[in-house]
Structure formats: structure tokens, C-alpha cells
Design a protein around this motif. Sequence first.
Motif, mmCIF file in Angstrom:
data_model
loop_
_atom_site.group_PDB
_atom_site.id
_atom_site.type_symbol
_atom_site.label_atom_id
_atom_site.label_comp_id
_atom_site.label_asym_id
_atom_site.label_seq_id
_atom_site.Cartn_x
_atom_site.Cartn_y
_atom_site.Cartn_z
ATOM 1 N N LEU A 138 71.077 -12.951 -7.448
ATOM 2 C CA LEU A 138 70.288 -12.963 -6.220
ATOM 3 C C LEU A 138 69.235 -14.060 -6.271
ATOM 4 O O LEU A 138 68.781 -14.451 -7.344
ATOM 5 N N SER A 139 68.852 -14.559 -5.093
ATOM 6 C CA SER A 139 67.737 -15.493 -5.022
ATOM 7 C C SER A 139 66.470 -14.757 -5.421
ATOM 8 O O SER A 139 66.426 -13.515 -5.444
ATOM 9 N N PHE A 140 65.394 -15.516 -5.719
ATOM 10 C CA PHE A 140 64.178 -14.852 -6.173
ATOM 11 C C PHE A 140 63.621 -13.883 -5.132
ATOM 12 O O PHE A 140 63.314 -12.732 -5.463
ATOM 13 N N PRO A 141 63.495 -14.279 -3.837
ATOM 14 C CA PRO A 141 62.990 -13.314 -2.854
ATOM 15 C C PRO A 141 63.887 -12.085 -2.729
ATOM 16 O O PRO A 141 63.404 -10.962 -2.639
ATOM 17 N N ALA A 142 65.206 -12.304 -2.721
ATOM 18 C CA ALA A 142 66.125 -11.174 -2.613
ATOM 19 C C ALA A 142 66.037 -10.286 -3.848
ATOM 20 O O ALA A 142 66.068 -9.051 -3.750
ATOM 21 N N ALA A 143 65.916 -10.915 -5.013
ATOM 22 C CA ALA A 143 65.786 -10.155 -6.254
ATOM 23 C C ALA A 143 64.482 -9.375 -6.265
ATOM 24 O O ALA A 143 64.431 -8.208 -6.681
ATOM 25 N N TYR A 144 63.412 -10.012 -5.803
ATOM 26 C CA TYR A 144 62.112 -9.340 -5.765
ATOM 27 C C TYR A 144 62.152 -8.173 -4.785
ATOM 28 O O TYR A 144 61.629 -7.094 -5.067
ATOM 29 N N ALA A 145 62.780 -8.373 -3.634
ATOM 30 C CA ALA A 145 62.886 -7.303 -2.643
ATOM 31 C C ALA A 145 63.662 -6.120 -3.212
ATOM 32 O O ALA A 145 63.277 -4.957 -3.028
ATOM 33 N N LYS A 146 64.758 -6.403 -3.907
ATOM 34 C CA LYS A 146 65.566 -5.332 -4.503
ATOM 35 C C LYS A 146 64.771 -4.578 -5.554
ATOM 36 O O LYS A 146 64.739 -3.337 -5.572
ATOM 37 N N ALA A 147 64.091 -5.326 -6.437
ATOM 38 C CA ALA A 147 63.309 -4.690 -7.495
ATOM 39 C C ALA A 147 62.156 -3.888 -6.909
ATOM 40 O O ALA A 147 61.882 -2.762 -7.336
ATOM 41 N N ALA A 148 61.494 -4.457 -5.906
ATOM 42 C CA ALA A 148 60.361 -3.769 -5.290
ATOM 43 C C ALA A 148 60.814 -2.498 -4.591
ATOM 44 O O ALA A 148 60.140 -1.462 -4.657
#
Length: 420
Positions: A138-148
Motif C-alpha cells: 500500500l502507499s503510505f497514506p493508504a497504509a496509514y489509513a489502514k493501520a489507523a
Amino acid sequence: MKTVGLIVEYNPFHNGHRLHLQRSLQTAGAEASIAVMSGPFTQRGEPALLSKRARAEMALAAGVDLVIELPVLYALQPAEWFAFGAVALLDATGVAGSICFGSESGEVAPLEELAARMQGGESPVMQAALKQALAEGLSFPAAYAKAASEQGGGGSQAASLLGNPNDTLGLHYVLALRRLASTMAPLAVRREQAGYHDAGLPAGGEIASATAVRAALARGTGGLDEAAPYLPAGSLRVLRREAEAGRILTAGWEALAQPLLAALITRAPEELALVPEVAEGLEHRIAAALPRLPVPGVEALLAAIKTKRYTRTRLQRLLAHALLNHGGPLFGRDSLARGPQYIRVLGFSPKGRALLKTMKKTAKLPIVVRAADFDHPQLQLDIRASAVHASAFPSSQTKEMYADYYAPPIIFGDSDSDGR
């Protein structure tokens, strides 16, 4: 003169863009505007409908005061570097006091809070979840959204924000401002009526998405008439002129299918692996797909290689890089982190002329009015990209292909300008 900065593509300039310009000036309390605009290829990896000069003319006719080009090195990048390059250019002018972008939420404070968290570090649990999401491709924003989202709590708001394409891009603008230690203030105005991907022209309205306008224009003269209510008079005038002159790419990528396929066919997989955004064996997937295409076209190729892991946007940028023979150290993170190396002027109004006069004292980078007067690898990429783009026009001409050398900036309102 209080000035607001905009980051745009204007592909083409429509009534929604005019509304964003008006509200940006109002929100910033600004008297003038500077637009950093992508050139012949957009951030989604698509060839622009019109030349950058025609789109700059549309912007000036609608009230933008100064249009400068985002180098293709940054225009064809994921959100992180697209935003960084554009914000760095606005910061380098020395005259933009703020940057105003459209977003789904219309709020900046949550993006600033999120940017601070992303740069300041997270809990070990959050860091582990983020690392896992990144490992999934995942891209960083998408990865961050998933983790968050998985962690809950305050992360749920982050996940909600990062599910919106314009809020996500807005986050990257804020991150870029922090990275540059810029004094420009981030501002946001809410997008209204037409969503980014809305494909139809709404009945009874005046605002449609650029996607819907392009789809209408692809239907020919009748489509242009259909799109007319959603376009400012200046944009409609430019579109009619460019269509009559054979300088419009209504076919999109298919207009460049032959040179693109040639660029891919003549590269071995190990050579394709050097193209920006090719990773994880994608070069082999492309090489295997080429001889199996039902028809030799770009849409057929995209359908053959697209997966959940490889989005259409990423693949289109990859294809643009391959077409333009991009690669090498210039596209590495260290090079990108140095930012654009010049301010390329595409056009200006009388207020824009005054801004340029001030920028001679405030600008942190060379101001390029004539491409022939400045030599830099980034600029050479821009010139070549514009030439390739113009070569696909139905009535392609050498002077159109190399307009960077032949044509001066557009001076809107100057009787000596030919309007092109």
C-alpha cells in the motif's frame, strides 16, 4: 500584493475550477493568484487533453494571474512527490503567502494534526501495523489509513480523511509545507456538487467534473456543445479553436498507443525493470502480456496487467515513464528531495507581470521565460514530454511539438499576443 498559490491540472479548466479560484482568493484574502500546473501529462499518468499553453490560456482567461509549470519529473509522481514539487515551487516564488486546495472535508486542522502525528512518530503498536500495511504494497497514506482504522481511537478520523482523494492530497501538501519549513499557510475550500470521478454531466447544473467534461468532448462537436454549460467562456473559446486546429487528444492514451507499444516491445524485461514505478516483477507481467493482447491498444494492456496491487493510476504513470524514456538517478529519492530547480513561466496577466517583477528579488530559483535561455536536465524532460504529447495531435507540426523553444509565454490581455 497578497497572493494565494494553487496546485492544478486544469484538464480542462471548467466552472468548478473557476469556483475554486474565486473561493481561494476570498479565503486567503488575496488580490492575486499563482497556479502551479502540470504540463502535458497528469498526476494520474494520463496525457492531457490539450497542450499546457492552451490550458494556461484558459486559466488566465478565468482570472488566474500567473501560471507556472510543474516539471514532469514531479507531475508524474505519487502524491508524496507531486505535492512536494508543487509546494516547493510555490515556496520558491517568495510571493505566495498561502496555498489553497479543494478537499472533501474543507478543513485543514485535522490534516495538520495528522501530519504532525505522522512526522512525530506513533506508538510501537501503530508503527508495527503501519509497517505491515506498507509490506502489503500500500502507499503510505493508504497504509496509514489502514493501520489507523485497525487501531481505532483517534485513528478512525485519520482513516476517514485518507479515504478521500483530495483530503489525501491535501495531507501531502501540509506534509510538504512542514518538510520545507515554509511560511505559507495551508487553506482548504470544500469541493461541491461534482466529485473527482463523477463521469456524467449533471442535469440542470453548471459544475461537472473534469472526467465528465472530457468524456463529453470525446463525443466530438456535439459533445462540446453538451459540455458548454459547464465551461467558462474563455475555456469554450480555446476548446473550439484547438479542436478546429486538430490540437486536442480526445482519444486519450490511445492516441499514443503506437509509440508506447514500440517503447515496451523493444525493451527486455531487465530494461523494463529500470522504468520508474516498476517493481516486484511487474516487468515480467508486462512482457508476458504484450504478445497476448487481443488488440494492440493501451486499454487492452491496462486490462491485462491491472490487479488490486497495481492500480490503474500507478500503471498509467509507469506507461508514461516508459513512453518518455524516464529513468536513472534523476528519478531517485535523493534527486526528488532537492526539489524543482527552476520556475518555468507559461503565462501571466498584468497582475502576474507585477508578481514576476517582485519575484526577480524574492525567488529562490531561476525564473525561466524562454526555454532556450536555460539548460537543465529537468527542463529537458519537460521539453521532450511536450514534444511527444504534441506529436499525437491529429495535425501535429514541428513548431507545436517544440513550442517550448518557439513560443513566448502567454500574456493575457496583451494585443501583441496571439492567444496561443
